[in-house]
Design an enzyme around this catalytic site. Structure first.
Site, PDB file in Angstrom:
ATOM      1  N   SER A  24      -6.607  -6.016  -9.470  1.00 12.98           N
ATOM      2  CA  SER A  24      -6.796  -7.320  -9.610  1.00 12.98           C
ATOM      3  C   SER A  24      -8.456  -7.364 -10.189  1.00 12.98           C
ATOM      4  O   SER A  24      -8.888  -6.257 -10.575  1.00 12.98           O
ATOM      5  CB  SER A  24      -7.235  -7.583  -8.132  1.00 12.98           C
ATOM      6  OG  SER A  24      -7.788  -8.834  -7.849  1.00 12.98           O
ATOM      7  N   TYR A  72      -9.453  -5.534   0.404  1.00 12.56           N
ATOM      8  CA  TYR A  72      -8.671  -5.909  -0.462  1.00 12.56           C
ATOM      9  C   TYR A  72      -9.449  -5.411  -1.709  1.00 12.56           C
ATOM     10  O   TYR A  72      -8.917  -4.592  -2.359  1.00 12.56           O
ATOM     11  CB  TYR A  72      -8.279  -7.332  -0.960  1.00 12.56           C
ATOM     12  CG  TYR A  72      -7.479  -7.717  -1.653  1.00 12.56           C
ATOM     13  CD1 TYR A  72      -6.079  -7.541  -1.751  1.00 12.56           C
ATOM     14  CD2 TYR A  72      -8.084  -8.393  -3.021  1.00 12.56           C
ATOM     15  CE1 TYR A  72      -5.272  -7.987  -2.649  1.00 12.56           C
ATOM     16  CE2 TYR A  72      -7.108  -8.654  -4.055  1.00 12.56           C
ATOM     17  CZ  TYR A  72      -5.578  -8.302  -4.129  1.00 12.56           C
ATOM     18  OH  TYR A  72      -4.953  -8.894  -4.909  1.00 12.56           O
ATOM     19  N   LYS A 105      -8.533  -2.167  -4.218  1.00 10.21           N
ATOM     20  CA  LYS A 105      -8.117  -2.408  -5.623  1.00 10.21           C
ATOM     21  C   LYS A 105      -9.374  -1.699  -6.611  1.00 10.21           C
ATOM     22  O   LYS A 105      -8.857  -1.244  -7.511  1.00 10.21           O
ATOM     23  CB  LYS A 105      -8.285  -3.927  -5.937  1.00 10.21           C
ATOM     24  CG  LYS A 105      -7.002  -4.760  -5.081  1.00 10.21           C
ATOM     25  CD  LYS A 105      -5.790  -4.274  -5.818  1.00 10.21           C
ATOM     26  CE  LYS A 105      -4.628  -5.308  -5.343  1.00 10.21           C
ATOM     27  NZ  LYS A 105      -3.212  -4.667  -5.700  1.00 10.21           N
TER      28      LYS A 105
END
Ligand SMILES: NC(=O)c1ccc[n+]([C@@H]2O[C@H](COP(=O)([O-])OP(=O)(O)OC[C@H]3O[C@@H](n4cnc5c(N)ncnc54)[C@H](O)[C@@H]3O)[C@@H](O)[C@H]2O)c1
Length: 268
Positions: free
Chosen positions: A150, A163, A167
């Site tokens: 991401s 998150y 990532k």
């Protein structure tokens, strides 16, 4: 031009018709690859979804099969790898696309479960699949692994700790594997999508709307105000990048983290 003629690709998290996983599978099939569509199957409808995606590709004249794989489950991964070898004889490309947004939220309120799911899916799932596939790529003389990280694997935003941290970890894993398996002609790269319109981004918009940040239309626009190209990305923008990295067009690219973000956060 059939950039992936004769190649076999496995894609994780590819059940949703608007998702990047299915786009990667479709674009690779259009480029000549035989594809294995996988996603986690926790209820009968999930099995129907992956079968529908594979059928869609076969109806368009491509080769595709569907297999149930939860990336946190090594037995299912091993079964998928065995069946792929039985069916197609080789594995050239692995698109580790499955991801979980469980780690989005206020840091002080994040639960152990949110951290565990984020790590298990976004990092360990990729570890599990790579450990199962790399020996086959080594025997075949090479391969290409593409990990879906991401833009939040390169830079941070508040309220995304679980998150973002996982990532970022995926980028570290990508670079390590690129170093370790370059000798086997295995290239390992990461894609770093910006704001791509999928079911996951619809959930993101809902979060902002529920936080009182504006109407759906206002939030949808606000999220791309800083995108240089001035629009949301499409899943196919990612699918095209997958084909590029999977094919010989990317033959000297390994250990790269490629932002596919329309110029968002270009200063990173
Ligand atoms: N949508 C965005 O703007 C955006 C931006 C940056 C990165 N990403 C990443 O792109 C990838 C694809 O997301 P998307 O936006 O296409 O949404 P999506 O919801 O269509 O794809 C995510 C897929 O992962 C699958 N998945 C979740 N847990 C799994 C597990 N344990 N085993 C197997 N599959 C599992 C889901 O079932 C789903 O099909 C994800 O890794 C996501 O983190 C998305």
């Amino acid at each position: 031009m059939e950039l992936l003629k004769g190649k076999v690709a496995i894609v994780t998290g590819a059940a949703h018709p608007l998702g990047m996983g299915f786009s990667g599978a479709k674009k690779m099939a259009e480029a000549g690859a035989k594809v294995v569509i996988t996603d986690m199957v926790r209820e009968p409808q999930h099995q129907a979804n992956i079968e529908a995606r594979a059928a869609e590709l076969r109806d368009a004249g491509f080769e595709a099969i569907a297999l149930p794989v939860d990336v946190t489950n090594r037995e299912q991964i091993n079964a998928c790898v065995e069946k792929t070898i039985e069916h197609y004889g080789r594995i050239d490309i692995l698109f580790n696309n499955a991801g979980s947004p469980a780690g989005v939220g206020d840091f002080l309120e994040m639960t152990d479960q949110q951290w565990d799911i984020s790590y298990q899916v976004n990092v360990k799932g990729v570890v599990n699949f790579c450990q199962a596939v790399i020996p086959h790529m080594q025997k075949a003389g090479g391969g290409s692994i593409i990990n879906n990280s991401s833009l939040l694997g390169l830079g941070a935003l508040a309220h995304t700790a679980g998150y973002c941290a996982t990532k970022f970890a995926l980028i570290g894993l990508t670079k390590t594997l690129a170093c370790e398996f370059g000798k086997d002609n295995i290239r390992v790269n990461a894609i770093c999508p910006g704001n791509i319109w999928t079911q996951m981004s619809e959930l993101e918009v809902d979060l902002h709307v529920n936080a009182g940040e504006g109407t759906r239309a206002e939030v949808t626009q606000k999220l791309v105000d800083d995108v240089a190209l001035g629009r949301w990305g499409k899943a196919d923008d990612i699918g095209n990048a997958v084909v590029f990295l999977a094919s010989d067009m990317g033959s000297y690219l390994s250990g790269v983290s490629l932002p596919v973000a329309g110029g968002l956060a270009s200063g990173l």
